[in-house]
Scaffold this motif. Structure first.
Motif, mmCIF file in Angstrom:
data_model
loop_
_atom_site.group_PDB
_atom_site.id
_atom_site.type_symbol
_atom_site.label_atom_id
_atom_site.label_comp_id
_atom_site.label_asym_id
_atom_site.label_seq_id
_atom_site.Cartn_x
_atom_site.Cartn_y
_atom_site.Cartn_z
ATOM 1 N N ARG A 1 -4.840 6.684 -13.772
ATOM 2 C CA ARG A 1 -3.896 5.675 -13.684
ATOM 3 C C ARG A 1 -3.452 5.178 -14.913
ATOM 4 O O ARG A 1 -2.299 4.583 -15.141
ATOM 5 N N ARG A 2 -4.541 5.296 -15.801
ATOM 6 C CA ARG A 2 -4.040 4.534 -17.199
ATOM 7 C C ARG A 2 -2.903 5.351 -17.885
ATOM 8 O O ARG A 2 -2.056 4.997 -18.398
ATOM 9 N N PHE B 1 2.277 0.140 -12.613
ATOM 10 C CA PHE B 1 2.232 -0.800 -11.513
ATOM 11 C C PHE B 1 3.031 -1.819 -11.709
ATOM 12 O O PHE B 1 2.678 -2.620 -12.668
ATOM 13 N N PHE C 1 3.301 -5.332 -9.369
ATOM 14 C CA PHE C 1 3.147 -5.775 -7.926
ATOM 15 C C PHE C 1 3.844 -7.043 -7.598
ATOM 16 O O PHE C 1 4.783 -7.386 -8.641
ATOM 17 N N ASN D 1 0.575 -10.028 -11.906
ATOM 18 C CA ASN D 1 0.617 -8.692 -12.385
ATOM 19 C C ASN D 1 -0.061 -8.937 -13.754
ATOM 20 O O ASN D 1 -0.400 -7.936 -14.165
ATOM 21 N N ARG E 1 5.121 -3.131 -19.057
ATOM 22 C CA ARG E 1 3.366 -2.636 -19.300
ATOM 23 C C ARG E 1 3.511 -1.155 -18.565
ATOM 24 O O ARG E 1 2.746 -0.200 -18.975
ATOM 25 N N VAL F 1 -4.971 -0.935 -13.805
ATOM 26 C CA VAL F 1 -4.216 -0.547 -14.872
ATOM 27 C C VAL F 1 -4.820 0.859 -15.664
ATOM 28 O O VAL F 1 -4.228 1.320 -16.551
ATOM 29 N N GLY F 2 -6.053 0.793 -15.351
ATOM 30 C CA GLY F 2 -6.639 2.137 -15.668
ATOM 31 C C GLY F 2 -8.004 1.986 -16.362
ATOM 32 O O GLY F 2 -8.482 2.762 -17.063
#
Lengths: 256, 820
Positions: free
Chosen positions: A96-97, A102, A104, A108, A170, B282-283
């Motif tokens: 994911r990193r 993402f 939302f 956020n 981000r 975010v990880g």
């Protein structure tokens, strides 16, 4: 009703692919909820895709499974060539990193960090110092989203639209394979919404990102290149560059 | 994650305050104990060693008979010898010789103060014959000052001395109330209990040793430094034991702190779910999130411990100074604490914080990233105490109770401690069921209260139990404190009851004045005795003087049953059955065996009686007890031969005995009675009770800080709910009242629960520990003290809610309801 579907593009051009994706909820004894039933989906890279459907259609669940936030009951998900079901929790976090961004609908940003700190958060989690390449990317993203003068502020000092822009920055700072946006304009007024949606499209056009946006607003979907329509946990249609009429007709097609 | 960590610490500072306070209190406690222990060690060592500071060799095991030859030898050799030890010599004051209150021991001092080991408070050291120094505290009690005259001893060994100075005698074998020079001490040399004799002179150690041994063969002679070292080691061992006991209380306080910290972190993590979930989205990996929260705990621990060290150092010095000024006789020296204590206290503080936060932070990592995606804050988690937990709790409880039962049967202290710990664990495990259940019960009952109190009570009860795990965790810390306090109070009350019962049989009379053989009690004396401060009742006991064969002339007393039961704590114990005479140990003399019969002769009448020792072998003075009909047989003219006194409850022992002394003096009466020991035992128990409760109060304070903290944090969670209630029409005051009611309910329920468990523990403790010494020790529950504990905790609970309630009521409804 005819549907224009995409021809299956070659693997290298796929940002994400789902096969037989099924997600069922339900505790022991309670009635099971079939959020996703056997979904097959190919998401091409470099396109802005909107995922639409009425509530309960499974669109959020689909996004969660594609993003590696939720584990499907059965089926497989491939993102950027990696099969997600083979990854353990730590590997998923790392995935994911690096590969996913993402945005939302709300909440956020970490409220105690400044805008800049929020933007570089994924990099900090990776423990990466900002080398020249990273700094250039940061500058590019910040410029594209017009955040130059807001970097030192905390989220509480930013408007809704500004917060979403920081969130998008981000999401983009690590050059992810795919960016997921879950109703990003849900809490914004029409002006801010238009702004956000155009930024998302710009990131696709100018920065070559792949963006998948879940939305229930037709206006938002009109910014997208492709539209996936879900109903009752299954893909009803996957339209490429649809016209407004086609879109409305597809959406209404489910309601009898 | 450094920016996240730093930013989080900055933002959450206010929420960590309670945990920090708990750690600071715990560390301060430890540091204060360290300061007191250091000061006591230092003081004791110098106090104990002072008399030997200038000595070259020290002789021990010196027989009293050898003291005089030893002193003579010193004079001959030009050495300086000093006897460390005292003799019991009656001391009378001034021109109309009255007994000097509290002055009864005489010891030697070298002219001019010699080695100056006696601290001079006023006046000057005695310089030679006829001069004396008196202990300052004793002088004050006896009303003496510099220049007064004292008469030592009786008969042909009487010496007259003038008080030249007041001193502070050390609390050791060198203690005495009056210090005189060698010349005045010699008459009593044979009565001395010589702990040691110091000898200072020039010459080699061997030569000195020989000189000493020549004068006192059989004495053990050693180098003064070695002797002092041994003495110091022994003295400090005692201090170390006390310090260890105090540290046990500190450990309890730190344990309670850990409960507060664990609960705090659990709540904080629950409240930061969305934040932590976002990080995961975010990880951030689970490990990163966990480590970040743990770093926060570590930082908190380090900062709080450092603060605690600072506050503790000040508190320690302050407490030592306070003790020193209030009790100047207690030898307290330098309270500075070695670096080892600092290090240990710091480490303990950090470890407690980190350890307490360990498990709650694990829960932090179970946050699913999805939790961040919900547009509204998550509902506060409703947890149900699982069936597994209930089963495990009951099983552990069964084991604990069984262990305690075995410990009671076998009087095994170690098993009792183990059983107690296991049972406590069971209570903590069952907490989530017990506490909410009890609260719900109270809520249901209280819901029927009239006058508008019903609804708030029910609401408060419902709120308090919506998260049983959290309620129980909050309650746990207070439960520990209250249980221990009640256990100690119950235990000590039972001990007091047992001691009282024993004293009643052993010392059935508070005070007696008995006429010497051949004498009688003057007519008006009884009235004067009744007038003495502290006397509740005095009876004149009839008797006569008789010859008792081998035992010589004795006073015979015949108290009637009515008389005896009006003053005795053990009615019937001092009235002998027909044909029997009770003989006191005083009359039999040392090593006397009880004869089978005794013949009493008054004039021409002789009666032969069976001789026996009464149930209470002591306490009524040097007289033979017979039944009234025997007295009637012996003489037609009985006279008042004794006065038996019953004291007022709580009368001051010193005042009472002084008053009686004044009345009895010169009237040839022998004073006796057990009031002094009774009062002293009472005082000791009072002091111990007060000290222990005070030490445990620290833990209770920490627990209350924890409750306030939990309430405060919970209020933050429920802000939307409160805003809704206010929007619907609840007034500020009603909202504050509801929160206050919650806190009150929780405190009271927990205190009552703790009281029940604590009483049970107290009973077990008494059965195991006290029954080894005292035979019958029934359970005595100090209802008054227990009620005080419940009341205090109720008040404190309400106080703990004041600040959170204000904060809750201050938010405007609209602000609270707005999204985000």
């Amino acid at each position: 009703m005819e549907t224009t579907t995409l021809t299956a593009p070659p693997d290298t051009d796929l940002a994400a692919r789902a096969r037989g994706l099924t997600r069922t909820y339900g505790e022991r004894g309670a009635t099971p909820v079939h959020a996703l039933r056997d979904v097959d989906l190919d998401l091409p890279a470099g396109r802005f895709t909107a995922v639409m459907g009425s509530s309960g259609s499974g669109k959020s669940t689909l996004m969660h499974c594609l993003a590696g936030l939720d584990v499907p009951t059965s089926g497989s998900v491939q993102v950027a060539g990696r099969a997600l079901e083979q990854l353990d929790d730590t590997a998923l976090a790392l995935f994911r990193r690096e590969q996913v961004g993402f945005v939302f609908q709300g909440f956020n940003l970490l409220p105690m960090l400044t805008a800049r700190q929020n933007v570089v958060l994924p990099l900090e989690l990776a423990g990466r110092r900002l080398d020249r390449a990273a700094r250039e990317r940061l500058d590019l993203v910040v410029t594209t989203l017009g955040l130059g003068d807001r970097l030192g502020h905390r989220p509480s000092e930013l408007s809704g639209g500004q917060q979403q822009r920081v969130a998008i920055a981000r999401a983009l700072v690590t050059e992810p394979a795919i960016v997921f946006a879950d109703e990003p304009t849900g809490n914004l007024d029409s002006e801010a919404s238009a702004e956000i949606l155009s930024f998302l499209r710009r990131s696709v056009r100018e920065l070559g990102q792949t963006v998948v946006m879940v939305t229930h607003e037709l206006d938002a979907a009109s910014y997208a290149d492709d539209v996936v329509v879900l109903a009752d946990g299954a893909v009803r249609a996957h339209l490429a560059d649809p016209t407004a009429d086609e879109l409305v007709a597809t959406l209404r097609g489910g309601a009898r | 994650m450094r920016s996240v960590l730093l930013a989080s610490l900055r933002t959450n500072t206010r929420r960590y305050v309670a945990s920090a306070v708990a750690v600071v209190i715990g560390v301060t406690f430890v540091m204060t104990i360290a300061a007191i222990s250091s000061a006591a060690r230092d003081g004791l060592v110098s106090s104990v060693g002072a008399p030997f500071a200038d000595a070259d060799v020290v002789a021990t095991d010196v027989r009293p008979a050898d003291v005089e030859p030893l002193l003579a030898a010193a004079r001959r050799d030009g050495a300086r010898a000093e006897v460390i030890g005292s003799a019991f010599v009656p001391v009378r004051v001034g021109d109309e010789p009255r007994p000097a209150e509290g002055l009864d021991s005489v010891a030697q001092v070298t002219p001019g103060g010699g080695g100056r080991w006696l601290e001079l408070v006023d006046g000057a050291y005695p310089d030679g014959e006829g001069q004396a120094a008196v202990g300052a505290t004793d002088a004050e009690a006896a009303g003496l000052s510099v220049g007064d005259r004292l008469e030592l001893g009786r008969g042909d060994r009487t010496r007259e001395v003038t008080v030249t100075g007041l001193v502070r005698p050390p609390l050791s074998a060198a203690y005495a109330s009056v210090y005189v020079t060698e010349a005045d001490l010699l008459p009593y040399a044979g009565d001395l209990y010589p702990e040691a004799v110091t000898w200072s002179d020039e010459g080699s150690a061997d030569a000195l040793e020989q000189a000493v041994r020549a004068a006192a063969p059989g004495a053990a002679v050693q180098d003064a430094d070695t002797y002092v070292d041994d003495l110091a080691a022994e003295a400090t061992r005692g201090v170390d034991v006390v310090a260890l006991v105090l540290l046990v209380f500190a450990a309890v306080a730190l344990f309670v702190s850990s409960l507060v910290i664990a609960n705090s972190f659990a709540i904080l993590v629950a409240q930061r779910q969305r934040e932590l979930a976002l990080l995961r989205c975010v990880g951030a990996t689970r490990t990163q999130v966990r480590r970040s929260v743990r770093w926060e705990a570590l930082t908190l621990g380090v900062v709080a411990s450092a603060l605690g060290l600072g506050v503790g150092a000040l508190a320690g010095a302050g407490v030592v100074a306070a003790i020193g000024s209030r009790f100047p006789d207690v030898p307290l020296g330098d309270p500075s604490v070695s670096w080892r204590w600092y290090a240990a206290a710091a480490v303990v503080g950090v470890v407690v914080t980190l350890g307490a936060a360990w498990l709650p932070t694990r829960r932090a990592t179970r946050v699913s990233p999805l939790a961040a995606l919900r547009p509204e804050p998550a509902e506060d988690v409703r947890s149900r105490a699982g069936r597994v937990r209930l089963g495990a709790g009951l099983a552990v409880l069964a084991i604990g109770v069984a262990a305690l039962a075995v410990a009671v049967a076998g009087r095994q202290a170690l098993l009792m401690v183990a059983g107690g710990a296991v049972t406590s664990v069971a209570v903590l495990l069952l907490g989530p069921v017990l506490v909410p259940g009890a609260v719900r019960l109270v809520g249901r009952v209280g819901g029927r209260l009239p006058g508008g109190l019903g609804l708030p009570t029910r609401l408060a009860a419902d709120n308090a139990v919506r998260n049983p795990r959290r309620t129980a965790a909050t309650a746990a810390s207070l439960l520990v404190g209250v249980t221990l306090t009640t256990a100690v109070l119950t235990g000590l009350a039972s001990v007091r009851g047992a001691v009282d019962a024993e004293m009643s049989t052993d010392n059935p009379l508070d005070a007696t004045l008995t006429a010497e053989a051949g004498g009688q009690v003057a007519g008006d004396l009884v009235a004067r005795v009744e007038g003495v401060d502290g006397v509740r009742r005095a009876v004149a006991v009839p008797g006569t003087t008789a010859s008792a064969g081998r035992l010589g002339e004795v006073t015979v007393l015949a108290p009637s049953a009515a008389q005896e039961s009006s003053v005795s704590y053990d009615p019937g114990g001092l009235t002998p059955p027909a044909g029997t005479a009770y003989l006191p140990l005083d009359v039999l003399g040392q090593g006397g065996r009880v004869p089978r019969t005794v013949e009493l002769t008054v004039g021409d009448e002789t009666t032969s009686l069976r001789a026996a020792l009464p149930p209470s072998t002591d306490g009524w003075g040097p007289a033979v007890l017979v039944s009234p009909d025997v007295l009637a047989r012996l003489t037609d003219a009985p006279v008042t031969s004794a006065v038996w006194v019953r004291a007022e409850a709580g009368a001051d022992a010193g005042t009472l005995l002084d008053g009686l002394d004044v009345v009895a003096d010169g009237a040839g009466l022998a004073a006796d009675g057990g009031y002094a020991s009774r009062a002293s035992a009472d005082l000791q128990l009072d002091v111990v009770t007060g000290a222990v409760v005070g030490l445990l109060a620290v833990s209770v304070v920490i627990a209350l800080v924890g409750i306030g903290n939990t309430l405060g944090l919970s209020v933050l969670e429920r802000s939307r709910e409160h805003a809704l209630l206010r929007a619907l029409g609840l007034t500020r005051r009603q909202l504050r009242a509801t929160l206050g009611a919650e806190a009150l309910l929780l405190s009271v329920v927990v205190t009552v629960l703790g009281t029940l468990v604590g009483t049970a523990f107290g009973w077990v403790g008494v059965q195991v520990l006290v029954r080894q010494v005292v035979q019958t020790a029934p359970l005595v529950v100090p209802w008054g003290q227990v009620a005080l504990v419940v009341l205090a905790s109720a008040v404190a609970g309400v106080l703990a809610a004041v600040l959170p309630a204000r904060r809750a009521a201050r938010t405007a409804p609209a602000a609270g309801l707005a999204l985000q």
